[in-house]
Design a protein around this motif. Structure first.
Motif, PDB file in Angstrom:
ATOM      1  N   MET A   1       0.839  -1.424  -0.022  1.00  0.00           N
ATOM      2  CA  MET A   1       0.093  -0.083   0.071  1.00  0.00           C
ATOM      3  C   MET A   1       0.813   1.216  -0.118  1.00  0.00           C
ATOM      4  N   ARG A   2       1.949   1.070   0.804  1.00  0.00           N
ATOM      5  CA  ARG A   2       2.710   2.290   1.031  1.00  0.00           C
ATOM      6  C   ARG A   2       3.624   2.719  -0.544  1.00  0.00           C
TER       7      ARG A   2
ATOM      8  N   GLY B   1       4.077   2.180  21.986  1.00  0.00           N
ATOM      9  CA  GLY B   1       2.730   2.182  21.293  1.00  0.00           C
ATOM     10  C   GLY B   1       2.792   3.552  20.365  1.00  0.00           C
TER      11      GLY B   1
ATOM     12  N   GLU C   1       2.594   3.425  15.514  1.00  0.00           N
ATOM     13  CA  GLU C   1       1.412   3.531  14.853  1.00  0.00           C
ATOM     14  C   GLU C   1       1.397   4.952  14.564  1.00  0.00           C
TER      15      GLU C   1
ATOM     16  N   LEU D   1       3.248   5.691  11.576  1.00  0.00           N
ATOM     17  CA  LEU D   1       2.971   4.908  10.125  1.00  0.00           C
ATOM     18  C   LEU D   1       1.675   5.513   9.632  1.00  0.00           C
TER      19      LEU D   1
ATOM     20  N   THR E   1       6.436  -2.313   7.699  1.00  0.00           N
ATOM     21  CA  THR E   1       4.812  -2.041   7.361  1.00  0.00           C
ATOM     22  C   THR E   1       4.023  -3.731   7.300  1.00  0.00           C
TER      23      THR E   1
ATOM     24  N   GLU F   1       2.375  -6.477   8.306  1.00  0.00           N
ATOM     25  CA  GLU F   1       1.431  -6.861   9.437  1.00  0.00           C
ATOM     26  C   GLU F   1       1.854  -7.795  10.328  1.00  0.00           C
TER      27      GLU F   1
ATOM     28  N   PHE G   1       1.426  -6.606  14.279  1.00  0.00           N
ATOM     29  CA  PHE G   1       0.279  -6.554  15.003  1.00  0.00           C
ATOM     30  C   PHE G   1       0.062  -8.081  15.723  1.00  0.00           C
ATOM     31  N   ARG G   2       0.913  -9.119  14.959  1.00  0.00           N
ATOM     32  CA  ARG G   2       0.273 -10.437  15.132  1.00  0.00           C
ATOM     33  C   ARG G   2       1.657 -11.270  15.392  1.00  0.00           C
TER      34      ARG G   2
ATOM     35  N   GLY H   1       2.689 -24.304  12.040  1.00  0.00           N
ATOM     36  CA  GLY H   1       1.626 -25.069  11.102  1.00  0.00           C
ATOM     37  C   GLY H   1       1.934 -25.408   9.838  1.00  0.00           C
ATOM     38  N   ARG H   2       1.400 -26.428   9.244  1.00  0.00           N
ATOM     39  CA  ARG H   2       1.506 -26.742   7.811  1.00  0.00           C
ATOM     40  C   ARG H   2       1.713 -25.378   6.769  1.00  0.00           C
ATOM     41  N   ARG H   3       2.667 -25.144   6.049  1.00  0.00           N
ATOM     42  CA  ARG H   3       2.648 -23.997   5.258  1.00  0.00           C
ATOM     43  C   ARG H   3       3.387 -24.370   3.919  1.00  0.00           C
TER      44      ARG H   3
ATOM     45  N   ARG I   1       5.756 -15.824  -0.728  1.00  0.00           N
ATOM     46  CA  ARG I   1       4.801 -16.450  -1.177  1.00  0.00           C
ATOM     47  C   ARG I   1       4.294 -15.709  -2.547  1.00  0.00           C
TER      48      ARG I   1
END
Lengths: 711, 254
Positions: free
Chosen positions: A1-2, A247, A250, A253, A428, A430, A434-435, A448-450, A608
Motif C-alpha cells: 500500500m505504501r 505504542g 502507529e 505509520l 509495515t 502486518e 500486530f500479530r 503449522g503446515r505451510r 509466497r
C-alpha cells in the motif's frame, strides 16, 4: 500500500523524524553513556593495562638482553690451555663480534672436585671439562666434545647459557679461521657472500617492539569496530522496537509519508549517534595515545607511521562506512522485534558475529588489496590496518590503499541501502506489527503446515550445515570416496531433512518438484526436454568461461587449500572408475546443493507472493550464500555467477530439474576435459551457449512475472 | 444526499494465523459516518472493531471491500486518507522523553505544516486541551488523562475532518473519560466525523448519534440508541447495554 506514496513526505519528513528521534536519544542517559562515556573510559583502561604489560614485557626483554658477568670453572688435563685460548679469543674479539657476550668472563682452572664444589655452592655459573689434547685437536681437525655442567637442583639460567654460547661461537669462529689458514685457503672461504642493502631498508627494519605495537593497533581497530556497532545498539532499539513497546510506532505509520521516509529518518538519527560514538572513540584513542607516549617504551611510541594524518583520515572514512552499516544492521534487526527486550536478545548474537567478522581481519594472510575489503566489518579493519602498514613503508605507499578504501565504502553503501530497503519492508509488515512473535523467533518455532519456509527458516540449514561441516572435518577420511558423501550428508542432507521435517512445508512447492514447463504455456514433455538440454549447455559454458577467466586473472597460482583440493580431485579421477568420480564430483553435490539453495533457500527468500523485486533479491542472496558455502575465496566469483544462473533457471522454468542438470553439467566438465582435452572451439561455443541461455532465462522470467503466484 | 466522511463498504480482512489457519477478522462490514456525526462501534473482544479501525487508519491492507475517508480510498490513496484522518488507539502512546509541545510540533512538521501556522496551531491545541501547565514537561511524567489529551492533540495537529478513536477512555478514570468525551462532542459540533469504539457503553450511550454493533467480523445491528432499544430491548428503563447483549444473543454470540 505504501509504495504509491513514496514521495509523499520525502526528505522533509525524514529530517523531521530524525530531529525528533535525536532529541529523544539525547535525553536518554543510557544512550549517552554508551555513546560518549564508554569510549572515554575504555581506551584509558585498555592503555593502562597494556602499558603495564608492555613495560613489564619490555623490562624482561631488556633484562634478558643485558650482559652480565659469568663465572666459569674449568677442570681436566688441558684446563689451563683452554682458559688461555678463551682468554685469547676474548681479547681478539671486538665490536659487533661481541654481540650477545657477557659483560665479563671470569675463568679459572681448578681440579674436578673444586669445580663441582664451586658449582654446587653457586660460586660458578658453569663447569667445563677440558679432556687431554683438546686444544691440539681444535687446531687439527675433527670435532672436540667438551662436557659442560650446569648448577644442580635449580633451573639453568637461560641468560648465562646464551651468553656462554655466544663466547663459544666466537671460539669456534677462531678455530675455523686457524684451520682455513693452516689449509692455505683464503679467509673468503668462510664468507663467500655478503648482501649490501643500497636503499637503506636494513636501517628501517622495525624494532622488536614494533610487532607488539602492530598487534595492539589491530586489536584497537577491532575494538573500534565493535564499539561503533555498540553505539548504534540502543538508539536502534529505541527507534523502532522501543516505539513499538511504547505504542508510538502507529502514530508515525499514519503520518502522510512513506515507510522508506520513516526508515530513512530513523537511520539518519541512529547514524548520527553512531558517528558521534565513532568520533568519541577516535578522540579517546588520540588522547589516550598522546598520554601513553609518556609511559610506553621509547621504541614502541616511535612506531607511528610518517603519514599518520593520511592513515587516520582513511581510517575515519572507512569507519564512517562501518557506522552506516552498523546503524542499518541494528535497525533491520530491531524492526523484526516487538519490544526492547526482544530486540536486545536478537542484537546480542549480531554483536558477537560482528566481533568475529572484525577479528578475522587480524588473521595471517588477510590482505586489504583484494575482494576481502568488501566484506562487511572485516573490510574496514583490513583497510585501516593496510593504510597504517603502508604508512610505515613510506608516504608513497599510501595511495595503494585508496582502491580498497573505495571498495569498502561502496560495499558499506550497498549493504546499508539493502538493509534499509528490507527494514522499510518489514516496518509495515502486518505480521510483525500486530500479530504473532518476532520474525527472528519464528525460525525456532514449529509452525503449522505451510507452503514455504520464511527468510529466517531459509537460512537455518546453511548455518547448521556450515557448523556441521566444521565438525565433520575432524572425522573426515582423507580419501574423497568416503569424504564427499560424509560431507554432503553432514552439511546438506541432514540439515535439510531436519528443517523440512520441522517446518512442515509443502515439499512439492518448496523444492519445485515439477516438470520444467517455463512460463509461456502449459508444461509439455518436449518443452521440458528443451529446458534440460539448454540447462546442460549453460552449465558447461559457465564452467569453461569461469575457468578461463580465473586463469586469465589469477594465473595458475592457487591458494594452499585450493591446490590441495585440486590434487585430491585429480587423484580421485585417476584412481577411480569414471562413473564413481562422476557420481561423487558431479551428481551427488549437484543434487544436494540444488535442493538446498535453489529449493529451500530460494523459495524461502522469494516468499509466497514472488514479486519481481523479491525474486531478484532472492536469487542474488542465495547465490551469495552459495558462493560463501564453498569456502574458497578464489572460486567465490565463479560460484556466485553459477548461483545466479541456477537461481534464474529455477525461477524461469518453475522447476528444480534444469538447475540440477545445469549443475551436474558444470561439475562434469573437469572430468570431460581431463578425458578429451580442451578443443579450440570450446570458449566461443561456451559464450554462445551462455548468450542463448541468457535469452531463454529472460524470456522465461518475463513470462513468469505475468503468472499468478504459485500459491 | 449527504456524503459520508468515513465510509466502509463490504470490508473484508483475513489473515493467516501462526498455525496456518485463516482468520476472518472482518467479514463484510459496512458503515458510514457523516460530518458532524459521532458513531460508536460496539463489540466484544475479537469482534473486529480494532481491525476495522486499523484498516481505516491505513495500518492494515483490506483483503477486499472498500474503506474511504474524505473520499480517499485506503488502498489507492493512503496519503490522502492520512491527511484527512486523526487516529488514536488504546495502544497509542506518546514519546516519554518529549514534551507535549515538541510532540505537536514534530507531527505538525510531518504533516507539512508551515512554521508560523504550526506554532499557532500548537498553542491553540495546548489551550483547548488544557495542557498549558504541563506543555513543557516530558510526557513520561504526565498523568494518564494528560497523556491521552496529548495523544488526541497529536491526532488533531493537522486539523483533520475525520477522527477515529479505538477505546479512547480505557486508561482514564471517570472524570478523565467525561472530559474527553465532552471534548469529542465539541469536535463533533465543529463538523468533524467521529468514529469511536469502546466497551464502556454507559459512557457513550447519550453522546453518540448512532451505533454499529459487530460480532465475528459482521455487523449485527446499526441505528440510533432509540432504534436499537426498539429493535433489541423491551420494557421500560432498558439501556443500550441490554440492546447490545440482545443483539449479540440474536447474532449467535449468546
Amino acid at each position: 500500500m505504501r509504495q504509491t506514496e513514496r514521495h509523499a513526505g520525502g526528505l522533509r519528513a525524514a529530517l523531521a523524524i530524525a530531529r525528533r528521534d535525536l532529541v529523544e536519544f539525547v535525553r536518554d542517559r543510557r544512550t549517552l553513556f554508551i555513546t560518549l562515556l564508554l569510549p572515554m573510559v575504555t581506551y584509558p583502561i585498555l592503555a593502562l593495562s597494556t602499558a603495564l604489560g608492555l613495560r613489564t614485557a619490555s623490562s624482561e626483554i631488556e633484562a634478558q638482553r643485558a650482559p652480565t658477568k659469568i663465572v666459569v670453572t674449568v677442570s681436566g688435563p688441558d684446563a689451563i690451555a683452554l682458559v688461555d685460548r678463551i682468554g685469547f679469543v676474548e681479547k681478539k674479539t671486538t665490536g659487533s663480534g661481541r654481540e650477545g657476550w657477557p659483560s665479563a668472563i671470569e675463568m679459572e682452572a681448578v681440579t674436578a672436585a673444586d669445580a663441582r664444589g664451586r658449582l654446587d655452592q653457586g660460586v660458578a655459573d658453569l663447569w667445563l671439562e677440558a679432556p687431554r689434547g683438546c686444544i691440539a685437536a681444535l687446531d687439527a681437525d675433527g670435532t672436540v666434545a667438551i662436557p659442560v655442567h650446569l648448577p644442580p637442583g635449580r633451573p639453568p639460567n637461560r641468560r648465562v647459557r646464551d651468553q656462554f654460547d655466544a663466547v663459544m661461537r666466537s671460539l669456534a669462529e677462531d678455530v675455523r679461521s686457524r684451520r682455513i689458514q693452516l689449509a692455505g685457503l683464503p679467509a673468503s672461504v668462510l664468507a663467500p657472500l655478503k648482501l649490501v642493502f643500497v636503499d637503506g631498508l636494513e636501517e628501517s627494519r622495525p624494532p622488536p617492539a614494533h610487532s607488539i605495537m602492530s598487534t595492539l593497533a589491530g586489536g584497537v581497530l577491532v575494538l573500534l569496530a565493535v564499539l561503533t556497532l555498540t553505539g548504534a545498539f540502543y538508539p536502534a532499539i529505541d527507534a523502532i522496537a522501543g516505539e513499538k513497546e511504547r505504542g508510538t510506532i502507529e502514530t508515525l505509520l499514519i503520518a502522510p509519508c512513506g515507510s522508506r521516509d520513516i526508515v530513512f529518518g530513523k537511520f539518519l538519527a541512529v547514524f548520527t549517534v553512531t558517528l558521534a560514538t565513532l568520533a568519541a572513540n577516535a578522540v579517546s584513542i588520540a588522547a589516550t595515545a598522546a598520554v601513553s607516549r609518556r609511559f610506553l617504551p621509547a621504541d614502541i611510541t616511535m612506531a607511528l607511521p610518517d603519514s599518520a594524518v593520511v592513515a587516520i583520515l582513511v581510517t575515519v572514512l572507512a569507519f564512517a562506512g562501518l557506522a552506516a552499516l552498523s546503524a542499518a544492521t541494528c535497525l533491520a534487526v530491531t524492526t523484526a522485534s516487538k519490544s526492547g527486550k526482544e530486540a536486545q536478545n536478537t542484537l546480542t548474537p549480531v554483536i558477537l558475529l560482528v566481533s568475529a567478522l572484525a577479528g578475522t581481519a587480524l588473521l595471517p594472510g588477510m590482505r586489504s588489496d583484494s575482494l576481502l575489503a568488501a566484506v562487511p566489518f572485516s573490510g574496514q579493519v583490513l583497510v585501516s590496518r593496510g593504510v597504517f602498514a603502508a604508512g610505515e613503508a613510506g608516504p608513497h605507499a599510501v595511495p595503494a590503499v585508496l582502491g580498497p578504501l573505495a571498495v569498502t565504502l561502496l560495499s558499506a553503501a550497498a549493504g546499508t541501502w539493502l538493509l534499509l530497503r528490507a527494514t522499510a519492508s518489514m516496518l509495515t509488515d502486518e505480521d510483525i506489527l500486530f500479530r504473532g512473535g518476532d520474525v527472528a523467533g519464528a525460525g525456532f518455532n514449529r509452525p503449522g503446515r505451510r507452503t514455504r519456509p520464511n527468510v529466517v527458516q531459509g537460512v537455518l540449514p546453511i548455518v547448521a550445515g556450515l557448523a556441521a561441516l566444521w565438525y565433520v572435518q575432524g572425522i573426515s577420511p582423507d580419501d574423497l570416496v568416503r569424504a564427499i558423501p560424509l560431507q554432503q550428508t553432514a552439511a546438506v542432507i541432514l540439515p535439510l531433512l531436519a528443517v523440512t521435517w520441522w517446518q512442515r512445508v509443502d515439499i512439492r512447492q518448496t523444492f519445485r518438484l515439477a516438470w520444467p514447463g517455463g512460463a509461456a504455456g502449459p508444461a509439455t514433455w518436449w518443452g521440458g526436454v528443451g529446458w534440460l538440454v539448454g540447462a546442460a549447455a549453460l552449465g558447461a559454458a559457465v564452467f569453461v568461461i569461469g575457468a578461463t577467466t580465473l586463469l586469465a586473472v589469477k594465473g595458475t597460482v592457487l591458494s594452499d587449500e585450493a591446490r590441495l583440493l585440486s590434487n585430491k580431485l585429480l587423484e580421485l579421477m585417476e584412481s577411480q572408475p569414471a562413473w564413481v568420480s562422476w557420481g561423487l564430483m558431479a551428481a551427488l553435490p549437484a543434487v544436494c546443493e540444488e535442493c538446498l539453495f535453489r529449493g529451500w533457500v530460494q523459495s524461502g527468500f522469494a516468499g509466497r507472493a514472488e514479486s519481481r523485486q523479491r525474486v531478484v533479491a532472492a536469487i542474488v542472496a542465495q547465490a551469495a550464500l552459495f558462493a560463501v558455502f564453498h569456502l574458497l575465496p578464489e572460486r567465490m566469483p565463479q560460484t556466485f555467477f553459477l548461483g545466479l544462473v541456477l537461481g534464474g533457471l529455477t525461477h524461469a522454468s518453475g522447476s528444480l530439474l534444469p538447475a540440477i542438470v545445469c549443475h551436474i553439467a558444470h561439475n562434469s566438465m573437469p572430468l570431460a576435459l581431463l578425458a578429451a582435452g580442451l578443443p579450440r572451439w570450446a570458449l566461443p561455443a561456451s559464450v554462445g551457449c551462455l548468450l542463448l541461455g541468457a535469452v531463454l532465462l529472460t524470456n522465461g522470467s518475463r513470462g513468469r512475472s505475468r503468472m499468478e503466484p504459485l500459491e | 444526499m449527504r456524503v459520508a466522511m468515513i465510509e466502509v463498504v463490504d470490508l473484508v480482512k483475513h489473515y493467516r494465523a501462526s498455525d496456518g489457519s485463516v482468520v476472518r477478522a472482518v467479514d463484510g462490514v459496512s458503515l458510514a459516518v457523516h460530518p458532524g456525526e459521532m458513531v460508536g462501534l460496539l463489540g466484544a473482544n475479537g469482534a473486529g472493531k480494532t481491525t476495522t479501525l486499523r484498516v481505516l487508519a491505513t495500518l492494515l491492507k483490506p483483503t477486499s471491500g472498500t474503506a474511504r475517508v474524505a473520499g480517499c480510498d485506503v488502498r489507492h490513496d493512503p496519503v490522502g486518507v492520512r491527511r484527512s484522518l486523526g487516529y488514536v488507539s488504546a495502544t497509542t502512546g506518546v514519546p516519554d522523553r518529549l514534551t507535549a509541545r515538541e510532540i505537536f510540533s514534530s507531527f505538525g512538521e510531518l504533516h507539512g505544516l508551515e512554521a508560523a501556522g504550526l506554532a499557532a496551531r500548537v498553542e491553540r491545541l495546548i489551550e483547548v486541551l488544557d495542557l498549558a501547565s504541563c506543555a513543557d514537561r516530558p510526557a513520561g511524567r504526565l498523568s494518564s488523562g494528560q497523556r491521552q489529551r496529548v495523544s488526541l492533540g497529536r491526532a488533531l495537529i493537522h486539523d483533520p475532518p475525520a477522527l477515529v478513536l479505538d477505546e479512547p477512555t480505557n486508561a482514564l478514570d471517570v472524570v478523565g473519560a467525561r472530559d474527553l468525551l465532552s471534548f469529542l462532542a465539541q469536535l463533533r459540533g465543529e463538523g468533524r466525523a467521529i468514529l469511536l469504539s469502546t466497551h464502556r457503553l454507559h459512557e457513550i450511550e447519550n453522546r453518540c448519534d448512532r451505533f454499529v454493533i459487530i460480532h465475528g467480523g459482521r455487523v449485527l445491528a446499526t441505528g440510533t440508541r432509540d432504534e436499537l432499544l426498539a429493535a433489541w430491548a423491551d420494557g421500560q428503563g432498558a439501556e443500550l447495554e441490554d440492546a447490545f447483549f440482545a443483539a449479540l444473543a440474536g447474532g449467535g454470540a449468546g
